[in-house]
Write a protein that holds these residues in place. Structure first.
Motif, PDB file in Angstrom:
ATOM      1  N   GLN A   1       4.398  13.242   0.120  1.00 62.99           N
ATOM      2  CA  GLN A   1       4.150  11.809  -0.010  1.00 62.99           C
ATOM      3  C   GLN A   1       3.555  11.487  -1.387  1.00 62.99           C
ATOM      4  O   GLN A   1       3.965  10.525  -2.045  1.00 62.99           O
ATOM      5  CB  GLN A   1       3.196  11.348   1.084  1.00 62.99           C
ATOM      6  N   LEU A   2       2.604  12.285  -1.843  1.00 58.02           N
ATOM      7  CA  LEU A   2       1.986  12.053  -3.146  1.00 58.02           C
ATOM      8  C   LEU A   2       3.001  12.198  -4.283  1.00 58.02           C
ATOM      9  O   LEU A   2       2.977  11.437  -5.252  1.00 58.02           O
ATOM     10  CB  LEU A   2       0.824  13.030  -3.359  1.00 58.02           C
TER      11      LEU A   2
ATOM     12  N   VAL B   1       3.408   9.064  -6.932  1.00 59.50           N
ATOM     13  CA  VAL B   1       3.051   9.081  -8.355  1.00 59.50           C
ATOM     14  C   VAL B   1       4.172   8.552  -9.238  1.00 59.50           C
ATOM     15  O   VAL B   1       3.926   8.138 -10.378  1.00 59.50           O
ATOM     16  CB  VAL B   1       2.644  10.500  -8.814  1.00 59.50           C
ATOM     17  N   GLU B   2       5.402   8.562  -8.733  1.00 59.00           N
ATOM     18  CA  GLU B   2       6.518   8.026  -9.523  1.00 59.00           C
ATOM     19  C   GLU B   2       6.344   6.533  -9.788  1.00 59.00           C
ATOM     20  O   GLU B   2       6.865   5.998 -10.760  1.00 59.00           O
ATOM     21  CB  GLU B   2       7.842   8.273  -8.784  1.00 59.00           C
TER      22      GLU B   2
ATOM     23  N   ASP C   1      -5.758   7.194  -3.019  1.00 56.15           N
ATOM     24  CA  ASP C   1      -7.047   7.771  -2.620  1.00 56.15           C
ATOM     25  C   ASP C   1      -7.013   8.278  -1.184  1.00 56.15           C
ATOM     26  O   ASP C   1      -7.537   9.361  -0.879  1.00 56.15           O
ATOM     27  CB  ASP C   1      -8.162   6.736  -2.779  1.00 56.15           C
ATOM     28  N   LEU C   2      -6.410   7.499  -0.291  1.00 53.57           N
ATOM     29  CA  LEU C   2      -6.312   7.916   1.111  1.00 53.57           C
ATOM     30  C   LEU C   2      -5.483   9.188   1.239  1.00 53.57           C
ATOM     31  O   LEU C   2      -5.848  10.116   1.981  1.00 53.57           O
ATOM     32  CB  LEU C   2      -5.694   6.790   1.948  1.00 53.57           C
ATOM     33  N   ALA C   3      -4.373   9.251   0.511  1.00 54.31           N
ATOM     34  CA  ALA C   3      -3.527  10.443   0.560  1.00 54.31           C
ATOM     35  C   ALA C   3      -4.273  11.669   0.026  1.00 54.31           C
ATOM     36  O   ALA C   3      -4.167  12.769   0.586  1.00 54.31           O
ATOM     37  CB  ALA C   3      -2.246  10.205  -0.240  1.00 54.31           C
TER      38      ALA C   3
ATOM     39  N   HIS D   1       0.823  -1.215   0.000  1.00 54.87           N
ATOM     40  CA  HIS D   1       0.000   0.000   0.000  1.00 54.87           C
ATOM     41  C   HIS D   1       0.859   1.269   0.000  1.00 54.87           C
ATOM     42  O   HIS D   1       0.544   2.241   0.684  1.00 54.87           O
ATOM     43  CB  HIS D   1      -0.949   0.005   1.201  1.00 54.87           C
ATOM     44  N   THR D   2       1.952   1.241  -0.752  1.00 53.05           N
ATOM     45  CA  THR D   2       2.797   2.425  -0.869  1.00 53.05           C
ATOM     46  C   THR D   2       2.413   3.277  -2.072  1.00 53.05           C
ATOM     47  O   THR D   2       2.608   4.490  -2.055  1.00 53.05           O
ATOM     48  CB  THR D   2       4.271   2.016  -1.007  1.00 53.05           C
ATOM     49  N   HIS D   3       1.856   2.655  -3.115  1.00 55.11           N
ATOM     50  CA  HIS D   3       1.469   3.422  -4.292  1.00 55.11           C
ATOM     51  C   HIS D   3       0.285   2.804  -5.025  1.00 55.11           C
ATOM     52  O   HIS D   3       0.024   3.152  -6.175  1.00 55.11           O
ATOM     53  CB  HIS D   3       2.654   3.537  -5.260  1.00 55.11           C
ATOM     54  N   CYS D   4      -0.460   1.903  -4.379  1.00 54.87           N
ATOM     55  CA  CYS D   4      -1.654   1.331  -5.000  1.00 54.87           C
ATOM     56  C   CYS D   4      -2.773   2.376  -5.019  1.00 54.87           C
ATOM     57  O   CYS D   4      -2.668   3.439  -4.396  1.00 54.87           O
ATOM     58  CB  CYS D   4      -2.105   0.073  -4.253  1.00 54.87           C
TER      59      CYS D   4
END
Length: 412
Positions: free
Chosen positions: A125-126, A130-131, A101-103, A93-96
């Motif tokens: 964090q976002l 996104v990378e 959505d949570l971020a 759950h680092t970039h899923c």
């Protein structure tokens, strides 16, 4: 006591009061039916919204008998459907999508309630997420950054979308026209910058740029496969010209993904099921045989994988399985073989051997490829259907998986 120790002691004292919640709380919030006890001075110190709220012309009582009900601005607009949670097994759950959505929700709340430190941390964090996120999630963050005037995040996301290579007609499904125009402008500037290089630099730069872009595509493709997002891979094939064979998509899928992902990849019709990889020239079926994975073997054979194809060293998938079976029987204690399950090895060998037998029959019997006899009486002249789901086959042979079964008395 030093100044640092004094601050630490003070923060611990405050923490104890907060933990005690209701006893020292001077304001209570009702959030979706749950009561949350809070402290006005801490809220006012951290949030401009609450500072104005508590210092307004009609501030709330010191201790509210009736909880304050405050809705976040986002909930005042249209009602959104509940966001799906990430159910992908093994996901960090680092970039899923769920993490993105949570971020985004956290960022929206932080900006709305004036918690600027949290907003800055979430933006950072976002920018990192996104990378590695899917292109759909990048576009989602792009839209949010535009609405909330977050220029740095906008720049990062817009350049990522521009580099994705997705054509305007596909972008139009996710983005408004004015943003697509900005994306095309970025692409044009990038193209002009590349062509303005000196001639002796241009070829060298283009060479490295090509491989950098290809590496980026492969990394994004693998992230998509890790997330079972075959639709994104399809978009990359259509819009970016991704070559699934050169990217070794099937080899990666067999090694790291589920049967369903590999099946969906094969059904795209853009990959060669017998593509040889690397100096050894292994096909996906060679890889599945080495893994002793009946699911992968079955789905590859279903899509016309060749059981007789050879590596550079002349090894077929059947050779691999026969060798593993021999080693397992006579050298069971050899390191590296302890993970092999008899049932799976038996089924893989039977499926590949049956496919080779069928091909040799179709080629005209003994005049074609070498015929490998069926393993036991259950496999008749019609052989095992290549469309047989491997799970059904596992159930069919489950009672004959021990090393004492007739299959293991064969001379290999």
């Amino acid at each position: 006591m030093s100044l640092e120790e004094s601050f630490k002691s003070l923060s611990l004292d405050y923490l104890n009061l907060l933990i005690n919640g209701q006893a020292f709380s001077d304001v209570t919030f009702s959030v979706e039916g749950h009561l949350i006890h809070a402290h006005r001075c801490i809220l006012a110190a951290r949030s401009l919204f609450f500072r104005k709220f508590f210092c307004g012309p009609d501030p709330p009582l010191a201790i509210s008998e009736h909880p304050i009900r405050i809705s976040s601005p986002s909930s005042n607009s249209q009602k959104h459907e509940p966001r799906p949670t990430c159910g992908e097994r093994g996901c960090w759950h680092t970039h899923c999508t769920s993490a993105v959505d949570l971020a985004l929700d956290t960022l929206s709340a932080a900006r709305s309630f004036g918690v600027e430190q949290l907003a800055l941390l979430t933006q950072k964090q976002l920018a990192s997420m996104v990378e590695k996120a899917s292109i759909e999630d990048v576009m989602k963050v792009l839209m949010a950054s535009r609405k909330q005037d977050m220029h740095q995040l906008w720049t990062t996301c817009s350049h990522l979308v521009a580099k994705s290579g997705l054509p305007p007609e596909i972008l139009a499904k996710h983005l408004p026209i004015d943003i697509i125009a900005k994306i095309e402008e970025i692409r044009l500037k990038s193209s002009i910058a590349r062509h303005s290089l000196a001639p002796h630099q241009h070829h060298h730069h283009q060479h490295h740029l090509h491989f950098d872009l290809e590496d980026q595509k492969i990394r994004r493709m693998r992230r998509a496969l890790d997330s079972s997002d075959v639709e994104l891979v399809k978009l990359m094939v259509m819009g970016e010209g991704l070559n699934l064979d050169e990217a070794l998509a099937l080899h990666y899928g067999v090694e790291n993904c589920s049967r369903e992902v590999v099946k969906a990849l094969l059904e795209l019709g853009a990959a060669d099921v017998n593509y040889p990889a690397g100096p050894a020239g292994k096909t996906p079926l060679h890889v599945a045989a080495e893994m002793v994975c009946p699911d992968m073997v079955a789905v590859l054979l279903d899509h016309h994988a060749d059981p007789n194809v050879r590596t550079v060293d002349g090894i077929t998938p059947l050779d691999i399985l026969r060798s593993l079976t021999s080693d397992f029987l006579f050298k069971g204690a050899v390191p590296g073989l302890s993970h092999i399950e008899p049932n799976k090895l038996r089924l893989c060998l039977e499926l590949v051997q049956s496919a080779a037998f069928v091909i040799s029959r179709e080629a005209g019997g003994n005049g074609g490829a070498a015929i490998y006899p069926p393993m036991n009486s259950e496999v008749n002249n019609n052989m095992v259907s290549l469309s047989l789901d491997s799970r059904e086959a596992m159930n069919r042979h489950g009672s004959q998986g021990s090393c004492d079964s007739p299959m293991y008395s064969h001379d290999f």
